[in-house]
Design an enzyme around this catalytic site. Structure first.
Site, PDB file in Angstrom:
ATOM      1  N   TYR A 222       0.844  -1.196   0.000  1.00  0.00           N
ATOM      2  CA  TYR A 222       0.000   0.000   0.000  1.00  0.00           C
ATOM      3  C   TYR A 222       0.883   1.251   0.000  1.00  0.00           C
ATOM      4  O   TYR A 222       2.113   1.165   0.006  1.00  0.00           O
ATOM      5  CB  TYR A 222      -0.951  -0.027   1.194  1.00  0.00           C
ATOM      6  CG  TYR A 222      -2.087  -1.009   1.014  1.00  0.00           C
ATOM      7  CD1 TYR A 222      -3.166  -0.708   0.185  1.00  0.00           C
ATOM      8  CD2 TYR A 222      -2.076  -2.251   1.642  1.00  0.00           C
ATOM      9  CE1 TYR A 222      -4.202  -1.608  -0.005  1.00  0.00           C
ATOM     10  CE2 TYR A 222      -3.104  -3.161   1.460  1.00  0.00           C
ATOM     11  CZ  TYR A 222      -4.167  -2.833   0.634  1.00  0.00           C
ATOM     12  OH  TYR A 222      -5.186  -3.732   0.442  1.00  0.00           O
TER      13      TYR A 222
ATOM     14  N   GLY B 247      -8.208 -13.972  10.806  1.00  0.00           N
ATOM     15  CA  GLY B 247      -8.992 -13.157   9.889  1.00  0.00           C
ATOM     16  C   GLY B 247     -10.218 -13.895   9.416  1.00  0.00           C
ATOM     17  O   GLY B 247     -11.281 -13.863  10.028  1.00  0.00           O
TER      18      GLY B 247
END
Length: 669
Positions: A183, A342
């Site tokens: 990112y 997750g």
């Protein structure tokens, strides 16, 4: 009953001065499609996180929340933005933190600096940006605009403002998104993407200026005791632009390697970060950042063990650690200080409580498909889960008791039928499930045969456990006829008779050397040394990999211009890893090609340009899809008033479609 076998998981831990009741965190995952138009948390988001707090999770790390939406403008509602409407953000997030705290759970807000080169142009209202003028990941024909020094400094300021908003909303800490996955912040720290000549570019220490300024600005604004954790990739696995490196593959790392990461971690710890939420990968190697079914459980642990050797602050790690024994072992071996789960918390919000009370067999497993979570984002649909249709809509899609108990007959024991039976039983109905074969599971039985699909087998075991505890009557080896249904006279009939392999009309298709994917995986036929697979969809490609791993010489024949392009899209990370694995294992494929005939020696082919060729083969495997079996439904449709057709027997698709239809119909009875 508390399980002594998992004592390390349930010890408290501190991040900075914040104590967390156990060592289980919910890993940050994007709440795709669930943000409000002004970048705040919707009621669905609140319900989603509260359900995981109720389930016993010690720490929740939220979805990425942008600190600014001016420099890199996303379309309204694409992702949460803390600074777009601060008063409304504090109101909605404040309700979230109040409710989560009621269950003794701590919650950190993940703050994102932006996406940079990996921002999908379709989500943007501005030109893509990056540390330098480099190609956009999704559309390399677009060159990203280089951010100015002043713009980067503005993002640092916005990060401190967002942290103050987080404090006012009641969050217990923040996580900085992200020096991970490639990112925007990560791009500044990676030499491949950062060619700047100002204070934010140059040697490693200079490329770390951006994350260092962020943590210092936050600590200066809200106090040094407010925890700031960094999402941190220990290795990027970038083999080249838009090309990842596989586990065990020998390649030159073009991103951040382990040694550079360890050096960076020591600098960042010294700058003030209170912990590392560590993983591996990048968009160029997305199957590391979002490990699919083909990655091993615990795939980051060798890397986090190295990280723990050089830092003193807590190291949180995810990476398919939802198997309780593996999570506990990672803590015992010192490979992590805290376990992040997750997708395992998408599939089962009560993972923690089930482990604590000795009910691990009742944990609904993640099957690593990505169809219900990230895959839905690519379809423009909200976050959910393949095996848990209520994920992301917990309150409105909950299962309640029916006002009247009914006699429900479910015909077909695949995942659609089992899910319909399970949900109907939870509603309080009396359910009988009929399966014509000797076992439950339908096509998932053969799908679970390859070692890399073992999680499909875990899902089938979970269904058997749940149906047994719900006292669903299961009748194996019983094929149901219309007369049998009329004799039993149930209140509701659910037909889930599945599908049968499609057989193309090709000369020689009935030869002994020809078999279907289903029969091959089930051991009804054995493959020779040279195998041709007709059909390059997901089933054909996974079977090709399975055969190649056994040493077979495998060629896939596909009529389209690429593999895994027909039907429901295969999520990007799964598709790319499978393609790379096929290449690594020597599988060959011919696209825009059809099989004209199966011969004694092999197959005769014809290309898109009408060029004929032959290919030797000892075995020809059919993987051209499935045909719905609607014979029983058609015989009953004019005789039974409350009759439903679900799963592959309606339209052959994937596990998600089968389970979701079973859930919907079962919930509606």
């Amino acid at each position: 009953m508390f399980m002594a076998a998992y004592t390390r998981l349930f010890e408290p831990i501190k991040i900075g001065k914040v104590e967390i009741k156990n060592k289980i965190a919910m890993a940050p995952m994007g709440v795709l499609g669930l943000a409000t138009q002004d970048g705040c948390f919707s009621k669905r988001v609140v319900d989603y996180y509260v359900e995981r707090a109720k389930g016993g999770t010690g720490l929740i790390i939220t979805s990425v929340t942008k600190v600014d939406n001016e420099i890199e403008r996303f379309k309204a509602g694409a992702v949460p933005v803390a600074t777009a409407n601060p008063l409304h953000f504090i109101a909605t997030a404040g309700e979230l933190t109040e409710r989560v705290h009621a269950y003794g759970t701590k919650i950190f807000l993940q703050l994102g600096m932006g996406f940079g080169r990996v921002a999908a142009p379709i989500l943007l209202e501005s030109h893509p940006v990056a540390p330098s003028a480099i190609p956009n990941f999704w559309d390399p024909s677009i060159t990203c605009r280089e951010l100015t020094t002043a713009e980067v400094e503005t993002l640092v300021q916005r990060a401190s403002e967002a942290a103050e908003i987080a404090v006012e909303a009641g969050f217990d800490g923040v996580e900085i998104h992200a020096m991970h996955e490639g990112y925007l912040l990560d791009q500044f720290t990676i030499a491949l993407f950062n060619r700047r000549g100002d204070k934010y570019g140059g040697a490693l220490e200079d490329r770390l200026t951006f994350p260092i300024e962020i943590v210092r600005a936050i600590k200066d604004r809200v106090g040094k005791d407010f925890p700031v954790v960094l999402r941190f990739s220990i290795k990027n696995y970038i083999k080249d632009w838009r090309q990842g490196g596989l586990p065990g593959e020998n390649f030159q790392e073009k991103g951040r390697d382990v040694e550079e990461a360890l050096a960076a971690a020591k600098i960042l710890e010294g700058a003030g970060y209170d912990g590392f939420d560590a993983d591996a990968g990048s968009y160029d190697a997305w199957y590391w950042a979002h490990p699919p079914v083909y990655q091993k459980h615990g795939c980051y642990l060798p890397l986090t063990q190295r990280l723990k050797e050089v830092v003193k602050v807590p190291v949180i790690v995810a990476g398919r650690l939802e198997i309780p024994e593996l999570a506990e072992e990672a803590l015992v071996k010192g490979q992590a200080d805290m376990i992040a789960i997750g997708r395992g918390l998408l599939t089962d919000p009560y993972w923690v409580n089930k482990v604590m009370t000795g009910r691990s067999k009742n944990i609904r497993p993640c099957i690593g498909c990505h169809d219900g979570c990230l895959g839905r984002g690519f379809l423009g649909r909200p976050l959910s889960c393949t095996v848990n249709p209520a994920c992301g809509r917990e309150e409105e899609y909950a299962i309640d008791r029916a006002p009247e108990a009914k006699q429900v007959m479910v015909i077909g024991g695949g995942v659609a039928g089992m899910e319909a039976a399970r949900v109907a039983a939870l509603r309080g109905h009396r359910v009988s499930l009929y399966e014509k074969s000797d076992r439950l599971g339908g096509h998932v039985v053969e799908a679970a045969v390859p070692d890399f699909k073992a999680d499909d087998g875990r899902l089938l075991e979970w269904y058997k456990t749940e149906l047994g505890e719900l006292q669903v009557e299961i009748h194996l080896n019983q094929e149901v006829t219309p007369e049998f249904v009329e004799e039993k006279n149930p209140d509701v009939v659910v037909v889930a008779t599945g599908s049968t392999p499609a057989i193309p009309d090709i000369p020689g298709i009935n030869k002994e050397k020809v078999t279907t994917v289903s029969d091959l995986l089930l051991g009804k036929k054995q493959a020779g040394g040279r195998v041709v697979i007709i059909g390059g969809g997901l089933a054909g490609c996974e079977t090709a990999l399975w055969l190649a791993q056994q040493g077979k010489d495998v060629t896939i024949i596909e009529i389209l211009d690429d593999l895994m392009r027909a039907g429901i899209p295969v999520p990007y990370m799964n598709r790319m890893m499978l393609l790379d694995l096929l290449k690594m294992n020597g599988v060959k494929w011919l696209t825009e090609t059809s099989v004209l005939e199966v011969t004694d020696d092999g197959v005769t082919l014809i290309s898109k340009t009408y060029q004929r060729s032959t290919l030797p083969a000892d075995t020809v495997v059919l993987a051209v899809g499935f045909a719905a079996d609607q014979r029983l439904y058609n015989a009953l449709r004019d005789k039974i008033p409350n009759l439903y057709l679900i799963g592959d027997s309606r339209v052959p698709r994937n596990i998600l479609a089968a389970i979701w239809e079973g859930y919907e119909v079962g919930r509606g009875i």
